[in-house]
Motif scaffolding. Structure first.
Motif, PDB file in Angstrom:
ATOM      1  N   ASP A  67       0.823  -1.212   0.000  1.00 54.01           N
ATOM      2  CA  ASP A  67       0.000   0.000   0.000  1.00 54.01           C
ATOM      3  C   ASP A  67       0.858   1.263   0.000  1.00 54.01           C
ATOM      4  OD1 ASP A  67      -2.202  -1.609   0.014  1.00 54.01           O
ATOM      5  OD2 ASP A  67      -2.729  -1.263   2.128  1.00 54.01           O
ATOM      6  N   ASP A  68       1.940   1.244   0.765  1.00 51.34           N
ATOM      7  CA  ASP A  68       2.822   2.416   0.826  1.00 51.34           C
ATOM      8  C   ASP A  68       3.511   2.661  -0.516  1.00 51.34           C
ATOM      9  OD1 ASP A  68       2.099   2.728   3.440  1.00 51.34           O
ATOM     10  OD2 ASP A  68       3.979   1.976   4.289  1.00 51.34           O
ATOM     11  N   LEU A  69       3.884   1.574  -1.191  1.00 48.39           N
ATOM     12  CA  LEU A  69       4.521   1.726  -2.498  1.00 48.39           C
ATOM     13  C   LEU A  69       3.554   2.357  -3.495  1.00 48.39           C
ATOM     14  CD1 LEU A  69       7.017   1.053  -4.339  1.00 48.39           C
ATOM     15  CD2 LEU A  69       5.762  -1.005  -4.993  1.00 48.39           C
ATOM     16  N   HIS A  70       2.329   1.851  -3.539  1.00 49.16           N
ATOM     17  CA  HIS A  70       1.345   2.420  -4.467  1.00 49.16           C
ATOM     18  C   HIS A  70       1.022   3.877  -4.100  1.00 49.16           C
ATOM     19  CE1 HIS A  70       0.388  -0.931  -7.099  1.00 49.16           C
ATOM     20  NE2 HIS A  70       0.451  -1.745  -6.051  1.00 49.16           N
ATOM     21  N   ALA A  71       1.015   4.193  -2.824  1.00 48.47           N
ATOM     22  CA  ALA A  71       0.778   5.578  -2.406  1.00 48.47           C
ATOM     23  C   ALA A  71       1.895   6.483  -2.932  1.00 48.47           C
ATOM     24  CB  ALA A  71       0.682   5.668  -0.885  1.00 48.47           C
ATOM     25  N   PHE A  72       3.126   5.974  -2.911  1.00 49.31           N
ATOM     26  CA  PHE A  72       4.256   6.750  -3.441  1.00 49.31           C
ATOM     27  C   PHE A  72       4.054   7.018  -4.925  1.00 49.31           C
ATOM     28  CE2 PHE A  72       8.322   7.154  -5.557  1.00 49.31           C
ATOM     29  CZ  PHE A  72       9.013   8.049  -4.759  1.00 49.31           C
ATOM     30  N   PHE A  73       3.760   5.975  -5.709  1.00 49.57           N
ATOM     31  CA  PHE A  73       3.569   6.156  -7.149  1.00 49.57           C
ATOM     32  C   PHE A  73       2.344   7.021  -7.442  1.00 49.57           C
ATOM     33  CE2 PHE A  73       5.956   1.934  -7.803  1.00 49.57           C
ATOM     34  CZ  PHE A  73       7.160   2.606  -7.976  1.00 49.57           C
ATOM     35  N   ASN A  74       1.301   6.895  -6.634  1.00 52.45           N
ATOM     36  CA  ASN A  74       0.107   7.723  -6.815  1.00 52.45           C
ATOM     37  C   ASN A  74       0.427   9.208  -6.663  1.00 52.45           C
ATOM     38  OD1 ASN A  74      -1.516   5.485  -7.192  1.00 52.45           O
ATOM     39  ND2 ASN A  74      -2.203   5.401  -5.072  1.00 52.45           N
ATOM     40  N   SER A  75       1.413   9.521  -5.828  1.00 54.67           N
ATOM     41  CA  SER A  75       1.728  10.923  -5.523  1.00 54.67           C
ATOM     42  C   SER A  75       2.508  11.613  -6.641  1.00 54.67           C
ATOM     43  CB  SER A  75       2.538  10.997  -4.221  1.00 54.67           C
ATOM     44  OG  SER A  75       3.858  10.482  -4.416  1.00 54.67           O
ATOM     45  N   LEU A  76       3.016  10.853  -7.595  1.00 54.35           N
ATOM     46  CA  LEU A  76       3.891  11.445  -8.623  1.00 54.35           C
ATOM     47  C   LEU A  76       3.120  12.088  -9.760  1.00 54.35           C
ATOM     48  CD1 LEU A  76       6.691   8.717  -8.903  1.00 54.35           C
ATOM     49  CD2 LEU A  76       6.551  10.687  -7.363  1.00 54.35           C
ATOM     50  N   VAL A  77       1.892  11.661  -9.985  1.00 56.90           N
ATOM     51  CA  VAL A  77       1.054  12.191 -11.071  1.00 56.90           C
ATOM     52  C   VAL A  77      -0.334  12.471 -10.515  1.00 56.90           C
ATOM     53  CG1 VAL A  77       0.043  11.695 -13.336  1.00 56.90           C
ATOM     54  CG2 VAL A  77       2.368  10.934 -12.828  1.00 56.90           C
ATOM     55  N   ASP A  78      -0.891  13.624 -10.883  1.00 55.28           N
ATOM     56  CA  ASP A  78      -2.176  14.032 -10.308  1.00 55.28           C
ATOM     57  C   ASP A  78      -3.346  13.188 -10.800  1.00 55.28           C
ATOM     58  OD1 ASP A  78      -1.037  16.011  -8.764  1.00 55.28           O
ATOM     59  OD2 ASP A  78      -1.226  17.542 -10.325  1.00 55.28           O
ATOM     60  N   GLU A  79      -3.500  13.078 -12.125  1.00 55.95           N
ATOM     61  CA  GLU A  79      -4.642  12.352 -12.664  1.00 55.95           C
ATOM     62  C   GLU A  79      -4.182  11.378 -13.742  1.00 55.95           C
ATOM     63  OE1 GLU A  79      -7.736  14.908 -14.000  1.00 55.95           O
ATOM     64  OE2 GLU A  79      -7.847  16.058 -12.138  1.00 55.95           O
ATOM     65  N   GLY A  82      -4.107   4.587 -14.918  1.00 49.77           N
ATOM     66  CA  GLY A  82      -3.388   3.426 -14.403  1.00 49.77           C
ATOM     67  C   GLY A  82      -1.919   3.551 -14.720  1.00 49.77           C
ATOM     68  N   TYR A  83      -1.115   2.645 -14.168  1.00 48.48           N
ATOM     69  CA  TYR A  83       0.314   2.677 -14.492  1.00 48.48           C
ATOM     70  C   TYR A  83       0.882   1.268 -14.548  1.00 48.48           C
ATOM     71  CZ  TYR A  83       0.889   2.492  -9.347  1.00 48.48           C
ATOM     72  OH  TYR A  83       0.827   2.157  -8.021  1.00 48.48           O
ATOM     73  N   GLU A  84       2.012   1.154 -15.254  1.00 44.40           N
ATOM     74  CA  GLU A  84       2.791  -0.084 -15.349  1.00 44.40           C
ATOM     75  C   GLU A  84       4.218   0.198 -14.937  1.00 44.40           C
ATOM     76  OE1 GLU A  84       1.979  -2.934 -18.839  1.00 44.40           O
ATOM     77  OE2 GLU A  84       1.488  -0.942 -19.649  1.00 44.40           O
ATOM     78  N   CYS A  85       4.858  -0.799 -14.386  1.00 45.02           N
ATOM     79  CA  CYS A  85       6.256  -0.693 -13.977  1.00 45.02           C
ATOM     80  C   CYS A  85       7.111  -1.542 -14.890  1.00 45.02           C
ATOM     81  CB  CYS A  85       6.404  -1.147 -12.519  1.00 45.02           C
ATOM     82  SG  CYS A  85       8.105  -1.172 -11.923  1.00 45.02           S
ATOM     83  N   PHE A  86       8.199  -0.959 -15.395  1.00 44.76           N
ATOM     84  CA  PHE A  86       9.150  -1.670 -16.242  1.00 44.76           C
ATOM     85  C   PHE A  86      10.524  -1.601 -15.584  1.00 44.76           C
ATOM     86  CE2 PHE A  86       5.768  -0.080 -18.911  1.00 44.76           C
ATOM     87  CZ  PHE A  86       5.465  -1.171 -19.725  1.00 44.76           C
ATOM     88  N   MET A  87      11.161  -2.768 -15.445  1.00 46.09           N
ATOM     89  CA  MET A  87      12.463  -2.824 -14.805  1.00 46.09           C
ATOM     90  C   MET A  87      13.548  -2.439 -15.808  1.00 46.09           C
ATOM     91  SD  MET A  87      14.067  -5.975 -12.585  1.00 46.09           S
ATOM     92  CE  MET A  87      12.714  -5.946 -11.399  1.00 46.09           C
ATOM     93  N   LYS A  88      14.422  -1.512 -15.390  1.00 49.16           N
ATOM     94  CA  LYS A  88      15.488  -1.049 -16.281  1.00 49.16           C
ATOM     95  C   LYS A  88      16.807  -1.741 -15.938  1.00 49.16           C
ATOM     96  CE  LYS A  88      15.165   1.732 -18.942  1.00 49.16           C
ATOM     97  NZ  LYS A  88      14.834   1.591 -20.388  1.00 49.16           N
TER      98      LYS A  88
END
Length: 301
Positions: A67-79, A82-88
């Motif tokens: 939940d904390d991780l998703h809260a972090f990613f949620n805070s980076l963009v306002d609206e 959905g999002y996807e994560c790609f490993m670099k």
């Protein structure tokens, strides 16, 4: 209940274990740092993409971390939709993840994320960038000329050919050449003497290098590797955002050399267009004087 999650990322097989959660709980042993970091990054990838098994989330620790991780990613963009994560990851990348946010059916934006464990700000990390000591220097050549003969005599082995030495010294494989393997296996026999030779070589090299450093080349490297990067720091159960501002990476000149407890210089300190300084520590990543001399570059606010 499944205790392992098998998946393939960028053509490589990976396994995440249910108890890998423990790597976020300050595991002991510096020797395991690289392994633990890879496990944490894999866990972040799985949580971000919602592929952690539901039964794992019945464990309050997994649920809170998720939940904390998703809260972090949620805070980076306002609206966003959905999002996807790609490993670099890997030597060709300067950060760990791309987070691709879908804004609408035609628009998406990508955030570059670098994960740092054990600190609340980037200034708490040992480095924000690591560069081969061959970057803008001939330290390896000078070390071969001035120090390899001394170390060879200490350990009773012939001096290796210079071209072969220089080709292999930037790597991490001791078995690539007999000289590296022999020193590595017998290191403890003369470890103190070897370390003294290495420390003096760094001190002597930096006294010359400080007058020849190419600040423009270094500035280009900073711009190339740090542009638009977001640091996701994790410490004491919290994900914290940090970024390096442009002025903090804008070099304006040399400040001084910094010495260690042995009074031998090991770090170049650079001034920036802010109150922040850049500290460039010259060190060996894989046992002093054996393999992989590198710059460990730290931000000091």
């Amino acid at each position: 209940m499944a205790d392992t999650l098998n998946l393939q990322i960028n053509g490589k097989d990976h396994v995440l274990n249910r108890d890998d959660l423990n790597t976020f709980m300050r595991p002991r042993g510096r020797n395991n740092n690289d392994h633990n970091n890879k496990v944490r990054e894999l866990a972040i990838y799985c949580m971000a993409n919602n592929i952690i098994p539901n039964e794992w989330l019945n464990d309050q620790r997994w649920l809170t971390l998720n939940d904390d991780l998703h809260a972090f990613f949620n805070s980076l963009v306002d609206e966003y939709q959905g999002y996807e994560c790609f490993m670099k990851g890997g030597r060709g990348s300067n950060y760990d993840f791309d987070i691709k946010y879908k804004i609408d059916e035609e628009t998406s934006i990508v955030k570059k994320i670098e994960f740092k464990y054990g600190c609340q700000r980037i200034t708490g990390c040992p480095q924000f960038l690591s560069l081969s000591a061959n970057f803008d220097t001939n330290y390896s050549e000078k070390f071969y000329d001035n120090c390899v003969p001394q170390i060879s005599e200490l350990y009773g082995i012939d001096i290796p050919p210079k071209d072969e030495y220089l080709r292999c010294v930037k790597g991490t494989n001791y078995s690539k050449m007999e000289w590296f393997q022999h020193i590595y296996e017998n290191e403890d026999e003369h470890k103190v003497e070897k370390k003294k030779i290495v420390d003096e070589s760094i001190h002597n090299y930096l006294s010359t290098y400080i007058n020849n450093i190419d600040l423009e080349k270094l500035q280009r490297k900073f711009n190339q590797t740090q542009s638009d990067k977001i640091y996701m720091c994790y410490c004491n159960g919290n994900f914290v955002k940090d970024q390096i501002e442009t002025d903090e990476l804008t070099l304006v000149g040399m400040h001084r050399l910094k010495a260690g407890r042995n009074r031998l210089n090991h770090t170049v300190i650079l001034n920036t267009n802010s109150n922040t300084q850049i500290h460039m520590l010259l060190r060996w990543r894989n046992h002093a004087g054996i393999l992989n001399p590198a710059w460990q570059i730290k931000l000091v606010r």
